[in-house]
Write a protein that holds these residues in place. Structure first.
Motif, PDB file in Angstrom:
ATOM      1  N   LYS A  53      27.241  42.310  31.918  1.00 39.91           N
ATOM      2  CA  LYS A  53      27.040  41.098  32.731  1.00 39.91           C
ATOM      3  C   LYS A  53      27.427  39.816  32.005  1.00 39.91           C
ATOM      4  N   ALA A  54      27.171  39.743  30.706  1.00 39.67           N
ATOM      5  CA  ALA A  54      27.496  38.509  29.980  1.00 39.67           C
ATOM      6  C   ALA A  54      29.002  38.246  30.017  1.00 39.67           C
ATOM      7  N   ALA A  55      29.801  39.272  29.795  1.00 40.47           N
ATOM      8  CA  ALA A  55      31.258  39.112  29.819  1.00 40.47           C
ATOM      9  C   ALA A  55      31.744  38.792  31.233  1.00 40.47           C
ATOM     10  N   ILE A  56      31.158  39.456  32.221  1.00 41.51           N
ATOM     11  CA  ILE A  56      31.540  39.196  33.613  1.00 41.51           C
ATOM     12  C   ILE A  56      31.176  37.769  33.994  1.00 41.51           C
ATOM     13  N   ARG A  57      30.002  37.311  33.577  1.00 37.01           N
ATOM     14  CA  ARG A  57      29.582  35.928  33.848  1.00 37.01           C
ATOM     15  C   ARG A  57      30.569  34.927  33.237  1.00 37.01           C
ATOM     16  N   THR A  58      30.978  35.160  32.008  1.00 37.78           N
ATOM     17  CA  THR A  58      31.926  34.266  31.337  1.00 37.78           C
ATOM     18  C   THR A  58      33.222  34.165  32.138  1.00 37.78           C
ATOM     19  N   TYR A  59      33.727  35.309  32.579  1.00 34.30           N
ATOM     20  CA  TYR A  59      34.967  35.326  33.355  1.00 34.30           C
ATOM     21  C   TYR A  59      34.805  34.612  34.696  1.00 34.30           C
ATOM     22  N   TRP A  60      33.778  34.987  35.445  1.00 36.26           N
ATOM     23  CA  TRP A  60      33.610  34.390  36.768  1.00 36.26           C
ATOM     24  C   TRP A  60      33.334  32.892  36.681  1.00 36.26           C
ATOM     25  N   SER A  61      32.603  32.454  35.682  1.00 35.05           N
ATOM     26  CA  SER A  61      32.353  31.020  35.506  1.00 35.05           C
ATOM     27  C   SER A  61      33.655  30.287  35.195  1.00 35.05           C
ATOM     28  N   ALA A  62      34.474  30.877  34.334  1.00 33.55           N
ATOM     29  CA  ALA A  62      35.772  30.270  34.006  1.00 33.55           C
ATOM     30  C   ALA A  62      36.681  30.264  35.235  1.00 33.55           C
ATOM     31  N   GLY A  63      36.653  31.348  36.003  1.00 30.94           N
ATOM     32  CA  GLY A  63      37.469  31.422  37.216  1.00 30.94           C
ATOM     33  C   GLY A  63      37.091  30.362  38.230  1.00 30.94           C
ATOM     34  N   LEU A  64      35.788  30.164  38.431  1.00 31.64           N
ATOM     35  CA  LEU A  64      35.335  29.129  39.364  1.00 31.64           C
ATOM     36  C   LEU A  64      35.721  27.732  38.883  1.00 31.64           C
ATOM     37  N   ALA A  65      35.699  27.522  37.580  1.00 31.75           N
ATOM     38  CA  ALA A  65      36.110  26.222  37.046  1.00 31.75           C
ATOM     39  C   ALA A  65      37.597  25.980  37.312  1.00 31.75           C
ATOM     40  N   ARG A  66      38.401  27.044  37.248  1.00 31.50           N
ATOM     41  CA  ARG A  66      39.840  26.932  37.496  1.00 31.50           C
ATOM     42  C   ARG A  66      40.176  26.804  38.978  1.00 31.50           C
ATOM     43  N   ILE A  67      39.325  27.380  39.840  1.00 30.71           N
ATOM     44  CA  ILE A  67      39.603  27.415  41.277  1.00 30.71           C
ATOM     45  C   ILE A  67      38.397  26.825  42.015  1.00 30.71           C
ATOM     46  N   PRO A  68      38.241  25.507  41.980  1.00 29.62           N
ATOM     47  CA  PRO A  68      37.056  24.894  42.594  1.00 29.62           C
ATOM     48  C   PRO A  68      36.984  25.045  44.110  1.00 29.62           C
ATOM     49  N   ASP A  69      38.115  25.362  44.759  1.00 25.36           N
ATOM     50  CA  ASP A  69      38.108  25.543  46.212  1.00 25.36           C
ATOM     51  C   ASP A  69      38.023  27.011  46.604  1.00 25.36           C
ATOM     52  N   LEU A  70      37.631  27.874  45.678  1.00 24.31           N
ATOM     53  CA  LEU A  70      37.543  29.309  45.934  1.00 24.31           C
ATOM     54  C   LEU A  70      36.738  29.582  47.198  1.00 24.31           C
ATOM     55  N   HIS A  71      37.303  30.452  48.043  1.00 25.02           N
ATOM     56  CA  HIS A  71      36.627  30.832  49.288  1.00 25.02           C
ATOM     57  C   HIS A  71      37.160  32.186  49.716  1.00 25.02           C
ATOM     58  N   PHE A  72      36.263  33.070  50.166  1.00 29.51           N
ATOM     59  CA  PHE A  72      36.642  34.404  50.604  1.00 29.51           C
ATOM     60  C   PHE A  72      36.244  34.608  52.064  1.00 29.51           C
ATOM     61  N   ASP A  73      37.173  35.120  52.859  1.00 27.33           N
ATOM     62  CA  ASP A  73      36.907  35.521  54.242  1.00 27.33           C
ATOM     63  C   ASP A  73      37.113  37.028  54.329  1.00 27.33           C
ATOM     64  N   ILE A  74      36.057  37.751  54.659  1.00 27.19           N
ATOM     65  CA  ILE A  74      36.135  39.207  54.730  1.00 27.19           C
ATOM     66  C   ILE A  74      37.009  39.627  55.904  1.00 27.19           C
ATOM     67  N   GLU A  75      37.949  40.523  55.626  1.00 25.79           N
ATOM     68  CA  GLU A  75      38.840  41.091  56.638  1.00 25.79           C
ATOM     69  C   GLU A  75      38.354  42.474  57.061  1.00 25.79           C
TER      70      GLU A  75
END
Length: 128
Positions: A53-75
């Protein structure tokens, strides 16, 4: 499977769309492994494989910082014996899939997958 696939997918999307890393991580085992070609871009030393979880948290936090408009629509949502696939469109309109394997009611293994024609998971097309 010990989860309701539709409810899980809805909660997963709501957590991501709320940019709530803790809420997304609440679905994962402490020892979960997650792979993603985008993780390789964001954290090159990982080779795209995140363990725990710690490594996953680091990645997802960095990803959100890079993509502040991130949004997912389930298909679509696909359920297997212990596996769930969530197909969604990201903020760039790119169709992406998250493949999640469960141990009980928590994700033990996850894989972000992207279309072959997209050189990167943010949806930018190759200039080649």
């Amino acid at each position: 499977m010990q989860i309701d696939p539709s409810r899980f997918a809805a909660a997963w999307a709501a957590a991501w769309n709320g940019h709530d890393v803790d809420a997304v991580l609440a679905h994962f085992h402490d020892e979960a492994v997650f792979t993603s070609p985008f993780a390789r871009q964001v954290l090159p030393d990982t080779g795209g494989v995140l363990r725990g979880k710690a490594a996953i948290r680091t990645y997802w936090s960095a990803g959100l910082a890079r993509i502040p408009d991130l949004h997912f629509d389930i298909e679509a949502v696909y359920a297997g014996v212990d596996t769930l696939v969530i197909a969604y469109r990201n903020q760039k309109g790119v169709l992406v899939s998250e493949v999640l394997r469960f141990a009980g009611d928590r994700v033990i293994e996850g894989h972000g997958t992207y279309p072959l024609q997209a050189d990167n998971p943010t949806g930018a097309r190759s200039q080649r």
